[in-house]
Design a protein around this motif. Structure first.
Motif, PDB file in Angstrom:
ATOM      1  N   ILE A  69       0.837  -1.206   0.000  1.00  0.00           N
ATOM      2  CA  ILE A  69       0.000   0.000   0.000  1.00  0.00           C
ATOM      3  C   ILE A  69       0.867   1.249   0.000  1.00  0.00           C
ATOM      4  CG2 ILE A  69      -1.671   1.327   1.354  1.00  0.00           C
ATOM      5  CD1 ILE A  69      -2.755  -1.377   2.386  1.00  0.00           C
ATOM      6  N   GLN A  70       1.890   1.252   0.859  1.00  0.00           N
ATOM      7  CA  GLN A  70       2.770   2.417   0.966  1.00  0.00           C
ATOM      8  C   GLN A  70       3.470   2.716  -0.354  1.00  0.00           C
ATOM      9  OE1 GLN A  70       6.692   1.957   2.392  1.00  0.00           O
ATOM     10  NE2 GLN A  70       6.565   3.663   3.849  1.00  0.00           N
ATOM     11  N   LYS A  71       4.073   1.679  -0.957  1.00  0.00           N
ATOM     12  CA  LYS A  71       4.880   1.918  -2.155  1.00  0.00           C
ATOM     13  C   LYS A  71       4.018   2.220  -3.388  1.00  0.00           C
ATOM     14  CE  LYS A  71       9.031   1.673  -0.494  1.00  0.00           C
ATOM     15  NZ  LYS A  71       8.766   1.612   0.941  1.00  0.00           N
ATOM     16  N   ILE A  72       2.818   1.673  -3.464  1.00  0.00           N
ATOM     17  CA  ILE A  72       1.930   2.017  -4.574  1.00  0.00           C
ATOM     18  C   ILE A  72       1.482   3.468  -4.456  1.00  0.00           C
ATOM     19  CG2 ILE A  72      -0.346   1.609  -5.601  1.00  0.00           C
ATOM     20  CD1 ILE A  72       1.665  -0.476  -6.445  1.00  0.00           C
ATOM     21  N   SER A  73       1.135   3.894  -3.236  1.00  0.00           N
ATOM     22  CA  SER A  73       0.719   5.289  -3.052  1.00  0.00           C
ATOM     23  C   SER A  73       1.886   6.240  -3.293  1.00  0.00           C
ATOM     24  CB  SER A  73       0.140   5.497  -1.647  1.00  0.00           C
ATOM     25  OG  SER A  73       1.074   5.161  -0.647  1.00  0.00           O
ATOM     26  N   LEU A  74       3.085   5.873  -2.844  1.00  0.00           N
ATOM     27  CA  LEU A  74       4.265   6.704  -3.095  1.00  0.00           C
ATOM     28  C   LEU A  74       4.628   6.728  -4.578  1.00  0.00           C
ATOM     29  CD1 LEU A  74       6.560   5.810  -0.043  1.00  0.00           C
ATOM     30  CD2 LEU A  74       5.312   7.943  -0.444  1.00  0.00           C
TER      31      LEU A  74
END
Length: 361
Positions: free
Chosen positions: A262-267
């Motif tokens: 979730i973090q890396k997709i949003s980033l």
């Protein structure tokens, strides 16, 4: 006379690629600086936690970029050109680096210990190539080959008019439940993990989906940037909580794997928006790094080890451990990338256009 339209050069995606490879080298530089320069460094060290929060799973950026490049650029050239280009510029360099790195005995504690004999080298070579064991960062290359193989299927699903977007959304969401195999598991045995391949297929599909209708979807990201910022903040806060309390698994389900996805997709969405907003003012210093990103991925560890070996005698005083880890990590990051740039330049000077088929740039 037929005119062939040249695919557009997406400067912001090129900058994102440079950003992605810096993140990947950074986590290795920081981790090795920590364990080599300090006897007390461990997973609960604040620097180690910060390093993981910032850089772990940055390979997701590469999967997103690969998916975007296919939809935005390579799809127009046809599958024959797509697969042939991947054979020349990914498979062959991977083979070259595997042949070279297999000279070293990765089962030894010595970073540069050689294989005892030719027989041992030839025995390790198939294992190293199939499982990505020649260098511990090569685990992603078999995953990348899988992504290339499923590209036609994903592209077919993407173009189904009625249900295509929903099917892609489902594939993008699968990694919320399917975890990737972590480094410790990968090092313990030789295997190709289908769950890791599925995990990165989600990020690859996300890249394809974004670039399928690129300008409209970037506009959608722009309109919802605060949503992505919020998701990035809350997922990072969740990762910090799990790190401080040593929480990871609930049965086969991995909270960390889900939160990192979730973090890396949003980033990824935010990084794309950031570089897109720069328009023609892309950071010039990122260009040479982005141009040889695959070479840096393949070669940076050997230069990183060389740099650490020369720095270690000067940076192992526990009184200055924090400074040594942070400052040493930054120095290792910069020098490793710089040496990769010099390495690629030498190869291009010697082999010209064929350099890309040897080292990937």
């Amino acid at each position: 006379m037929t005119t062939i339209n040249k695919p557009p050069f997406l400067g912001y995606l090129h900058s994102f690629r440079g950003f992605a490879i810096i993140n990947i080298v950074a986590i290795h530089a920081s981790v090795f600086a920590g364990y080599v320069f300090s006897k007390s460094f461990g997973p609960l060290n604040p620097i180690a936690i910060a390093n993981e929060l910032l850089f772990h799973n940055s390979t997701i950026y590469f999967a997103v970029i690969s998916g975007m490049l296919f939809s935005a650029v390579l799809n127009k050239k046809g599958y024959k050109t797509f697969f042939f280009s991947k054979f020349k510029y990914v498979f062959l360099p991977y083979l070259f680096f595997t042949l070279v790195y297999s000279i070293f005995n990765d089962r030894s504690n010595d970073w540069f210990a050689l294989q005892p004999n030719v027989e041992a080298y030839l025995k390790e070579l198939p294992r190293n190539f199939i499982y990505g064991k020649a260098s511990f960062v090569f685990w992603y290359i078999p995953v990348l080959f899988f992504l290339y193989l499923v590209t036609p299927l994903l592209n077919y699903l993407l173009h189904i008019k009625k249900w295509g977007s929903w099917l892609m959304a489902f594939i993008i969401a699968i990694p919320l439940l399917v975890r990737r195999v972590e480094f410790e598991e990968f090092m313990q045995r030789d295997f190709l993990s289908l769950q890791t391949m599925i995990y990165f297929t989600g990020a690859y599909a996300a890249g394809m989906f974004i670039a399928h209708n690129l300008e409209d979807r970037l506009d959608w990201i722009r309109r919802n940037k605060w949503l992505f910022i919020g998701i990035a903040i809350f997922s990072t806060a969740g990762l910090l909580y799990t790190a401080l309390h040593s929480i990871n698994r609930i049965g086969v389900f991995s909270i960390n794997s889900t939160l990192y996805y979730i973090q890396k997709i949003s980033l990824s969405a935010l990084a794309l928006l950031f570089f897109k907003n720069l328009r023609a003012s892309q950071p010039k210093w990122l260009n040479p790094i982005a141009k040889i990103a695959f070479t840096i991925y393949c070669a940076h560890m050997i230069f990183l080890f060389l740099v650490i070996m020369h720095l270690a005698p000067f940076m192992q005083n526990e009184k200055f451990a924090t400074f040594n880890i942070i400052g040493g990590g930054i120095l290792i990051l910069v020098l490793s990338i710089l040496l990769c740039i010099i390495f690629a330049w030498i190869f291009r000077k010697i082999f010209g256009k064929y350099s890309r088929m040897i080292i990937g740039s």
